[in-house]
Every structure is written in C-alpha cells, then in structure tokens.
Design a protein around this motif. Structure first.
Motif, PDB file in Angstrom:
ATOM      1  N   PHE A   7      32.013  67.240   9.260  1.00 25.57           N
ATOM      2  CA  PHE A   7      31.232  65.931   9.642  1.00 25.57           C
ATOM      3  C   PHE A   7      30.840  65.864  10.954  1.00 25.57           C
ATOM      4  O   PHE A   7      29.833  65.087  11.617  1.00 25.57           O
ATOM      5  CB  PHE A   7      32.193  64.518   9.427  1.00 25.57           C
ATOM      6  N   GLY A   8      30.922  67.021  11.846  1.00 22.63           N
ATOM      7  CA  GLY A   8      30.673  67.076  13.321  1.00 22.63           C
ATOM      8  C   GLY A   8      31.151  66.032  14.273  1.00 22.63           C
ATOM      9  O   GLY A   8      30.261  65.667  14.969  1.00 22.63           O
ATOM     10  N   LEU A  13      30.601  62.684  21.718  1.00 22.22           N
ATOM     11  CA  LEU A  13      29.594  62.049  21.055  1.00 22.22           C
ATOM     12  C   LEU A  13      30.192  60.782  20.736  1.00 22.22           C
ATOM     13  O   LEU A  13      29.576  59.797  20.518  1.00 22.22           O
ATOM     14  CB  LEU A  13      29.081  62.869  19.947  1.00 22.22           C
ATOM     15  N   LEU A  14      31.465  60.486  20.322  1.00 19.38           N
ATOM     16  CA  LEU A  14      32.043  59.314  19.720  1.00 19.38           C
ATOM     17  C   LEU A  14      32.042  58.662  20.776  1.00 19.38           C
ATOM     18  O   LEU A  14      31.623  57.384  20.697  1.00 19.38           O
ATOM     19  CB  LEU A  14      33.263  59.765  19.083  1.00 19.38           C
ATOM     20  N   GLN A  17      28.497  57.210  22.049  1.00 24.73           N
ATOM     21  CA  GLN A  17      28.126  56.215  21.127  1.00 24.73           C
ATOM     22  C   GLN A  17      28.845  55.022  21.258  1.00 24.73           C
ATOM     23  O   GLN A  17      27.981  53.969  21.385  1.00 24.73           O
ATOM     24  CB  GLN A  17      28.269  56.594  19.707  1.00 24.73           C
ATOM     25  N   ASN A  20      27.273  53.623  24.681  1.00 28.73           N
ATOM     26  CA  ASN A  20      25.860  53.351  24.322  1.00 28.73           C
ATOM     27  C   ASN A  20      25.807  52.059  23.899  1.00 28.73           C
ATOM     28  O   ASN A  20      25.097  51.084  24.163  1.00 28.73           O
ATOM     29  CB  ASN A  20      25.280  54.516  23.633  1.00 28.73           C
TER      30      ASN A  20
ATOM     31  N   PRO B   6      25.482  66.445  13.050  1.00 26.61           N
ATOM     32  CA  PRO B   6      23.994  66.700  13.464  1.00 26.61           C
ATOM     33  C   PRO B   6      23.910  67.857  14.284  1.00 26.61           C
ATOM     34  O   PRO B   6      24.678  68.598  14.687  1.00 26.61           O
ATOM     35  CB  PRO B   6      24.215  65.633  14.699  1.00 26.61           C
ATOM     36  N   THR B  18      22.841  66.093  20.794  1.00 23.97           N
ATOM     37  CA  THR B  18      22.271  66.240  19.467  1.00 23.97           C
ATOM     38  C   THR B  18      21.084  65.709  19.083  1.00 23.97           C
ATOM     39  O   THR B  18      20.753  64.854  19.990  1.00 23.97           O
ATOM     40  CB  THR B  18      23.436  65.818  18.430  1.00 23.97           C
ATOM     41  N   THR B  20      20.705  63.410  17.031  1.00 22.28           N
ATOM     42  CA  THR B  20      20.981  62.126  16.738  1.00 22.28           C
ATOM     43  C   THR B  20      21.322  61.123  18.092  1.00 22.28           C
ATOM     44  O   THR B  20      20.707  60.001  18.054  1.00 22.28           O
ATOM     45  CB  THR B  20      22.489  61.631  15.749  1.00 22.28           C
ATOM     46  N   LEU B  21      21.687  61.775  18.993  1.00 19.40           N
ATOM     47  CA  LEU B  21      21.928  61.248  20.037  1.00 19.40           C
ATOM     48  C   LEU B  21      20.354  61.062  20.696  1.00 19.40           C
ATOM     49  O   LEU B  21      20.404  60.107  21.448  1.00 19.40           O
ATOM     50  CB  LEU B  21      22.646  62.357  21.156  1.00 19.40           C
ATOM     51  N   THR B  24      19.269  58.113  19.185  1.00 25.39           N
ATOM     52  CA  THR B  24      20.172  56.948  19.819  1.00 25.39           C
ATOM     53  C   THR B  24      19.346  56.307  21.066  1.00 25.39           C
ATOM     54  O   THR B  24      19.160  55.349  21.107  1.00 25.39           O
ATOM     55  CB  THR B  24      21.295  57.166  20.153  1.00 25.39           C
ATOM     56  N   THR B 117      20.143  58.092  13.799  1.00 30.17           N
ATOM     57  CA  THR B 117      21.407  58.336  14.208  1.00 30.17           C
ATOM     58  C   THR B 117      22.606  57.818  13.263  1.00 30.17           C
ATOM     59  O   THR B 117      23.772  58.106  13.548  1.00 30.17           O
ATOM     60  CB  THR B 117      21.316  57.322  15.643  1.00 30.17           C
ATOM     61  N   ASP B 120      24.743  60.233  11.390  1.00 35.33           N
ATOM     62  CA  ASP B 120      25.682  60.946  11.981  1.00 35.33           C
ATOM     63  C   ASP B 120      26.934  60.076  12.133  1.00 35.33           C
ATOM     64  O   ASP B 120      27.007  58.813  12.518  1.00 35.33           O
ATOM     65  CB  ASP B 120      25.145  61.275  13.570  1.00 35.33           C
ATOM     66  N   THR B 123      28.285  58.103  15.299  1.00 34.26           N
ATOM     67  CA  THR B 123      27.792  56.724  15.700  1.00 34.26           C
ATOM     68  C   THR B 123      28.272  55.905  14.817  1.00 34.26           C
ATOM     69  O   THR B 123      28.784  54.865  15.386  1.00 34.26           O
ATOM     70  CB  THR B 123      26.149  56.988  15.388  1.00 34.26           C
TER      71      THR B 123
END
Lengths: 167, 242
Positions: A7-8, A13-14, A17, A20, B6, B18, B20-21, B24, B117, B120, B123
């Motif tokens: 699922f990457g 990244l988590l 996000q 963000n 992603p 990535t 998806t980033l 975003t 995004t 992914d 996210t």
C-alpha cells in the motif's frame, strides 16, 4: 509488512499528510469559515434590525396617519365654525350698514327739505321786497302827476304801511 | 496496472516526493488561494456568484451541523467542513482530464506527475487519524477526562466489556474511514484507466460522471461520519445513557 509495503505506507508521507491537513484546517478556519460565519451573523442581525425598524416605522406611520386624520377633522370643524361665525358677522355688518345708510339718507333728505324751505322763504321775502320796490316806484310815478310832494309822501307812507301790514 | 502505492517522482534528501503528494500541494494551493480570494472580496451584500455559492454551502452545512450537535456545532464545524472540502477537491482533482497522462517514462511505464491524493492510503489514513484523534481531544475538552474515561472503563463487568468493545470500535473507525475512502477512489481510478484504455472516446464519460458523484459522496460520507462521531463523543456519557 508486505501489506504495508504494497500500500506504500510511509511514516514520512503519513506525517506530511497529517500536518498538511492540520495546516489546511487552520487556514480555512481562520480565513474562510470565521469571516463567512461572522458575515452571515452580521447580515442576519442587519436583516432583523431592518425588519424591526420597518415594523416600528409602519406602526409610527399608522399613528401619524391617525393623527393627521384627527387633526384634519378638527381643522375642518374649526373651519366650519369660523365660516359660520364670519357669515353671521358679515350679515350683522351688512344690516348695520343698511341701517346707517338709511338713517343717513333720511337725514340728507330732511336737510335738503329744510334747505329748500329756507331758500324758498328767502326767495319769497326777496320777491316781496322787489315787488314793493316796483310798486313804490310805480306809485310814485303815478302820484307825481296828481298830488303835491307833501301829499305824495303821506299817501306813500300810508300805502307802505298797508303793504307792510299785508306782508 | 495501477499500483496501490503512490509513485515516487523525486527525493529531497531522505524524504520521498510522490505524485500524490504533489497533488496534495495542488489541492492545498487551490483551497488556500480560494479561501484568501473569497475572504478578501467578502461583501455584506454579495455581488459575485462565488461568494453566494460559498455562503450557501457553508450555511447549509452549518445549519445541518447545528441540528445534530446544537451548541457544540461551532467546535465541530471547522473539522466537518475542512474534511469535506479537502476530500472533495482531492477526489475531483484526480478526475481532471489528462492529469494522469502527463509524466515521465520509467521502465516502459508512465509515471504521472499527479495522481488523486485520496487514492493514496497515506493520505486517507492521515485524515482518519486526524479525525479520530481530534474527536477524542474534543471529547476530553468538552465533557472532561473523568466522564470521557467512564465511557471505556467501569467497575461493572458488563460496562467494562462494552468499554473494551468501544476501544476496539475506535480503532476500527480509523481503518474503516481510511480504507473506505481509499478503496472507493482507487477503484474509481482503476475503472477509469481500464475503460479509457479500451475505449478512447465517449464510453469513459459515464464512468467519469459516476466518479464525480462518487467523489462527492465519499467526501460527504467521511465528513458526516466525523461529524457524527464528534457529536456523539461530546455528549456526556451519563446524558447519553438517559
């Protein structure tokens, strides 16, 4: 672990996000929701105030119209009274004028009649004097042929006395 | 075949950037730019359509929230609305025609610069974590730590068992929220890519329209569930029992 890799999923990244979204949440809350909700509240208050003012104005207008009608009714009644009183006063004045003019006319007529009587009496007197003079003159002339001067004077004096008596 | 993970575009040091980033960041720019533009041009008597649309959307959501959460609405609203807007724009940004075709070739495979995004899991999992954690923090702030803990821990064995089930359900909330959104959007992307690779014209259009609706519905589902969880957890436990 294979599932996570498939699922990457990546801690960076988590976390990115999550951060963000928190940033987005903060920005939207401060610059979008807050101003718009305040504006909606302000508009709601403005509308409520406007409606209340319109309501008050409507009530005041009704009261003013009522007052206006009442004042107008009063003024009409007062005007009627004034007209009635002026009419009565005018009638009184006109009656008074008529009476005065009648009296004045009657006085003028009476004065004129008196004057006419006086003048006619004066004329008669003058005419009598004049006629006496003429008669004396005629008599003198007529007597001068038949009587002496002395007799003439006696006749004349007697004649004048008679004339005066008759007058 | 589209991969679950992603695609990496480049790296800044150890940190992967990535597609998806990047998407975003595009969604962020759109939302933040839009928010600034709207807030700068706000007028008591709106003249533009944009202010009218924004106001009506925000007012509709706020009124809905007030009917559910009453006096807690003002606390819940920023989360509810932000989840909706972010997920909606993220879902729809992946549907912009041509967005998946601009990229570079790597090992005979096209790597697009942008990819929706919400397709992914990073996210959607991040959003779910924010949703659940914010719900619990709000619950503690609103009803107090004692009342909050009484929901999960009790001396009564039945209530203790229910409390354990509640803890499990809180964990499953994270999984269900993230996988529901991820699954729907990822599946939609796969469907669109598959249909577009078979039929170039016209046929993908109904699927695109369907994905627009799915994007809206998923944004609504996520934000509504967050709203309901927040509304439930901010009611005192004893009041809820009554």
């Amino acid at each position: 672990m294979d599932i996570i890799n498939n699922f990457g999923l990546d801690p960076f990244l988590l976390g990115t996000q999550v951060v963000n979204f928190l940033v987005i949440l903060f920005v939207l809350k401060k610059f979008l929701y807050k101003p718009i909700l305040e504006l909606l509240k302000k508009r709601e208050n403005t509308i409520k105030e406007g409606l209340a003012q319109a309501e008050a104005a409507s009530i005041r207008l009704e009261k003013v119209i009522e007052d206006e009608k009442r004042i107008l009714r009063g003024a009409q009644e007062q005007a009627k009274k004034i007209i009635e009183s002026a009419k009565n006063e005018a009638l009184e004045v006109s009656r008074q004028i008529r009476e005065d003019s009648k009296k004045q006319t009657e006085k003028m007529i009476s004065d004129a009649q008196d004057q006419i009587a006086r003048e006619s009496h004066e004329t008669e007197r003058r005419l009598s004097v004049y006629v006496s003079k003429i008669a004396t003159s005629l008599l003198e002339k007529a007597l001068s042929e038949f009587f002496s001067e002395k007799e003439q004077k006696e006749v004349l004096t007697k004649a004048l006395k008679i004339v005066k008596k008759t007058n | 075949m589209v991969s679950f993970a992603p695609e990496l575009i480049f790296k800044i040091g150890q940190f992967p950037i990535t597609n998806t980033l990047l998407n975003t960041l595009f969604v962020d720019a759109t939302l933040i730019g839009g928010a600034f533009y709207i807030s700068r041009n706000l007028q008591l008597v709106p003249k533009g359509k944009l202010q009218n649309i924004t106001e009506s959307v925000i007012e509709t959501f706020y009124t809905l929230l007030v009917s559910v959460a009453e006096n807690r609405a003002i606390k819940i609203f920023p989360y509810f609305m932000s989840f909706f807007l972010f997920i909606l724009f993220a879902n729809w940004s992946g549907l912009i025609p041509g967005i998946g075709t601009i990229g570079f070739w790597e090992h005979d495979k096209l790597i697009p610069f942008f990819r929706g995004t919400t397709s992914d899991l990073n996210t959607t999992l991040g959003l779910s974590l924010v949703s659940v954690v914010a719900t619990h923090i709000m619950s503690i702030n609103t009803i107090g730590i004692k009342d909050y803990l009484s929901r999960y821990f009790s001396l009564n064995p039945i209530n203790l068992f229910v409390g354990i089930l509640e803890i499990i359900s809180e964990i499953t909330k994270i999984i269900s929220l993230s996988f529901r959104l991820f699954g729907n959007i990822f599946a939609g992307e796969v469907v669109l890519i598959t249909v577009s690779s078979i039929f170039a014209f016209l046929v993908p259009l109904p699927f695109l329209l369907l994905e627009i609706i799915v994007g809206l519905v998923q944004a609504l589902v996520f934000s509504m569930l967050t709203m309901v969880f927040m509304a439930i957890l901010t009611i005192p436990h004893h009041a809820e029992k009554r």
